[in-house]
Design an enzyme around this catalytic site. Sequence first.
Site, PDB file in Angstrom:
ATOM      1  N   ASP A  13      -1.980  -1.344  11.599  1.00 42.37           N
ATOM      2  CA  ASP A  13      -2.035  -1.715  10.179  1.00 42.37           C
ATOM      3  C   ASP A  13      -0.637  -2.159   9.745  1.00 42.37           C
ATOM      4  O   ASP A  13       0.313  -1.394   9.848  1.00 42.37           O
ATOM      5  CB  ASP A  13      -2.506  -0.496   9.370  1.00 42.37           C
ATOM      6  CG  ASP A  13      -2.788  -0.830   7.914  1.00 42.37           C
ATOM      7  OD1 ASP A  13      -3.580  -0.118   7.293  1.00 42.37           O
ATOM      8  OD2 ASP A  13      -2.193  -1.791   7.393  1.00 42.37           O
ATOM      9  N   ASP A 108      -4.745  -7.609   7.979  1.00 43.70           N
ATOM     10  CA  ASP A 108      -3.576  -6.914   8.540  1.00 43.70           C
ATOM     11  C   ASP A 108      -3.950  -5.679   9.365  1.00 43.70           C
ATOM     12  O   ASP A 108      -3.089  -4.860   9.657  1.00 43.70           O
ATOM     13  CB  ASP A 108      -2.599  -6.523   7.420  1.00 43.70           C
ATOM     14  CG  ASP A 108      -2.982  -5.239   6.716  1.00 43.70           C
ATOM     15  OD1 ASP A 108      -4.192  -4.979   6.543  1.00 43.70           O
ATOM     16  OD2 ASP A 108      -2.069  -4.491   6.350  1.00 43.70           O
ATOM     17  N   GLU A 109      -5.207  -5.560   9.724  1.00 41.07           N
ATOM     18  CA  GLU A 109      -5.658  -4.309  10.329  1.00 41.07           C
ATOM     19  C   GLU A 109      -6.627  -4.577  11.476  1.00 41.07           C
ATOM     20  O   GLU A 109      -7.510  -5.425  11.354  1.00 41.07           O
ATOM     21  CB  GLU A 109      -6.426  -3.553   9.247  1.00 41.07           C
ATOM     22  CG  GLU A 109      -6.234  -2.084   9.199  1.00 41.07           C
ATOM     23  CD  GLU A 109      -7.128  -1.509   8.106  1.00 41.07           C
ATOM     24  OE1 GLU A 109      -7.845  -0.567   8.394  1.00 41.07           O
ATOM     25  OE2 GLU A 109      -7.112  -2.034   6.978  1.00 41.07           O
TER      26      GLU A 109
HETATM   27  P1  TTP Z   1      -3.512  -2.541   3.048  1.00 42.88           P
HETATM   28  O1  TTP Z   1      -3.285  -2.457   4.535  1.00 42.88           O
HETATM   29  O2  TTP Z   1      -4.456  -1.577   2.422  1.00 42.88           O
HETATM   30  O3  TTP Z   1      -2.139  -2.383   2.291  1.00 42.88           O
HETATM   31  P2  TTP Z   1      -0.724  -2.918   2.665  1.00 42.88           P
HETATM   32  O4  TTP Z   1      -0.684  -3.540   4.006  1.00 42.88           O
HETATM   33  O5  TTP Z   1      -0.245  -3.798   1.558  1.00 42.88           O
HETATM   34  O6  TTP Z   1       0.149  -1.592   2.620  1.00 42.88           O
HETATM   35  P3  TTP Z   1       0.209  -0.398   3.687  1.00 42.88           P
HETATM   36  O7  TTP Z   1       1.636  -0.379   4.140  1.00 42.88           O
HETATM   37  O8  TTP Z   1      -0.164   0.818   2.936  1.00 42.88           O
HETATM   38  O9  TTP Z   1      -0.743  -0.752   4.786  1.00 42.88           O
HETATM   39  O10 TTP Z   1      -4.012  -3.980   2.672  1.00 42.88           O
HETATM   40  C1  TTP Z   1      -3.580  -5.161   3.343  1.00 42.88           C
HETATM   41  C2  TTP Z   1      -3.435  -6.320   2.370  1.00 42.88           C
HETATM   42  O11 TTP Z   1      -4.654  -6.529   1.679  1.00 42.88           O
HETATM   43  C3  TTP Z   1      -2.410  -6.064   1.291  1.00 42.88           C
HETATM   44  O12 TTP Z   1      -1.092  -6.446   1.706  1.00 42.88           O
HETATM   45  C4  TTP Z   1      -2.914  -6.866   0.148  1.00 42.88           C
HETATM   46  C5  TTP Z   1      -4.397  -6.911   0.312  1.00 42.88           C
HETATM   47  N1  TTP Z   1      -5.043  -5.986  -0.643  1.00 42.88           N
HETATM   48  C6  TTP Z   1      -5.513  -6.488  -1.848  1.00 42.88           C
HETATM   49  O13 TTP Z   1      -5.430  -7.683  -2.099  1.00 42.88           O
HETATM   50  N2  TTP Z   1      -6.076  -5.619  -2.745  1.00 42.88           N
HETATM   51  C7  TTP Z   1      -6.186  -4.272  -2.506  1.00 42.88           C
HETATM   52  O14 TTP Z   1      -6.697  -3.516  -3.369  1.00 42.88           O
HETATM   53  C8  TTP Z   1      -5.701  -3.763  -1.256  1.00 42.88           C
HETATM   54  C9  TTP Z   1      -5.792  -2.292  -0.956  1.00 42.88           C
HETATM   55  C10 TTP Z   1      -5.138  -4.658  -0.372  1.00 42.88           C
HETATM   56 MG    MG Z   2      -1.531  -2.593   5.654  1.00 40.63          MG
END
Ligand code: TTP
Ligand code: MG
Length: 362
Positions: A13, A108-109
């Site tokens: 992630d 991103d996952e």
């Molecule tokens: P996430 O992996 O949930 O968050 P992140 O990568 O920004 O942060 P973390 O370090 O906690 O992993 O989500 C990936 C991308 O998806 C994030 O960069 C933006 C998008 N996203 C949205 O557009 N809306 C949302 O509510 C969430 C949770 C994510």
């Molecule tokens: Mg993330």
Amino acid sequence: MHESQDRKIIHIDADCFFAAVEIRENPKLVGRPVAVGGSPERRGVIATCNYEARQFGVHSAMASAKALQLCPGLIILKPRMSLYQQVSQQLRMIFFEYTDRVEPLSLDEAYLDVSLSQLCRGSATLIAQAIRQKVWEREQLTVSAGVAPNKFLAKIASDWQKPDGLFVISPEQINDFILKLPVAKLPGVGKVTAKKMHQLGVASCEDLQQVSTAKLKQHFGVFGERLYLLARGIDQRPVQPLRRRKSLSVEHTFSQDLPDLAAVQQSMPSLYEALCKRLERSLDEGYEMNKRFVKLKFSDFTQTTYEERWLAHDTSQLSVAAFQSLAEYAFKRGEGKAVRLIGIGVGLRDRSQDCGEQLVLF
Ligand code: TTP
Ligand code: MG
């Protein structure tokens, strides 16, 4: 139910993905609170923000106006989805360097099943570390990784030491780890379910383990059965690759057209060698071959493919002679035309589909 504990699953992630990409594109933003999202004037919301902004309490799905109240210096950038999609592709390419068994969950996952990988001495931990290193070198982004024998624990693990973290839950550590785990961390347990559990006096998975299946079913319906397993660290869901490789081939366009069958046959050994090299990894990962073929493109750019069905598990069962014989049939179809390109390859089938687990193909 018995669970095989010998799978090796990695969950990757990226850290504050959209924001991290924006900061990479504009290094002046380093160290400042940055969010990506809609504008506060238009009642927009935050998609994500970097860890500097999170310290002020800003988070995903928060109204941008509220985020600015919490963090007046917050820089809110408009999302650039096509850029994030491109970067996401690059990350996936890196994952595919380690295994074909990649199940993307979002941009991103992804889950990777590296159980059968021989890379990094077969160590999932070393593979996860190598992937994190490669992402940093090629993309200047950090990703967090979790390594565990199943998907649900791998996902919890990747979150455990975020950002830029690596956390491993080995089969021997599952029990200790799970006992302390708050139920709210279980997949499928949202606010409502967690509250219901607290009312039943259940806060940790250790508490949850004390609840009988019957009682779990009574309170949580069909989800009760899954809860019973999750509370014990069990999750048998397979990693479901989006794209299954259907075939693998190598081809070569000659600088001068090959005039006859003899010349075609002579070029087979080197193509064969190249094919075997590319094949080895796929075969290591549980694919088997179910056909072999030769493709010829002639001087007038028409082409033909001659294939035969055939089953084999390793490259020692492939032979140059077999491809030469296929080439002979294909060449005859050209009625004497010279050959400008030769391709040889095999059809591939994923043997994990034989395991009885139901696999949803997209
Ligand atoms: P996430 O992996 O949930 O968050 P992140 O990568 O920004 O942060 P973390 O370090 O906690 O992993 O989500 C990936 C991308 O998806 C994030 O960069 C933006 C998008 N996203 C949205 O557009 N809306 C949302 O509510 C969430 C949770 C994510
Ligand atoms: Mg993330």
